[in-house]
Design a protein around this motif. Structure first.
Motif: not given
Length: 126
Positions: A103-105
């Motif tokens: 997931l994007a962080s």
């Protein structure tokens, strides 16, 4: 459609029709004639009021029929395109695992820097 046009034409013309008759040029010869004339005038007025009431009832019925037709059309559309039903959860089923590393962080330092810039811009009003 013709009925609708006739209803609206009658409703528009009704105030003009409802105007009282002008008095006759010659006075009635006797009180009985005057009484007859006034009685006839009142009967005509009552008939006109009844006709207006009938037209209003027809218009209300027409609107109700149109509303019912609209509801039926919406109902038939919703039945022709059913929503995809999700299968019910099974007892004891295992929930899927999500790999959070994909997931994007946003790093905390980048968020803090962005927050600081926003606060500086809000405090520095020109």
């Amino acid at each position: 459609m013709r009925l609708l046009a006739a209803v609206f034409a009658t409703l528009i013309a009704a105030p003009a029709i409802a105007q009282p008759y002008p008095p006759p040029y010659a006075a009635p010869a006797n009180p009985q004639q005057e009484f007859d004339w006034r009685t006839q005038h009142e009967m005509l007025r009552q008939q006109m009021v009844q006709q207006q009431n009938q037209l209003m009832a027809l218009e209300a019925q027409m609107r109700a029929n149109q509303a019912l037709a609209d509801i039926q059309a919406q109902k038939s559309l919703s039945q022709s395109y059913p929503r995809a039903a999700q299968p019910p959860p099974r007892a004891g089923a295992v929930l899927p695992r999500i790999d959070t590393s994909k997931l994007a962080s946003i790093p905390d330092s980048a968020l803090a820097d962005s927050n600081r810039k926003v606060l500086d811009a809000a405090a520095n009003r020109r």
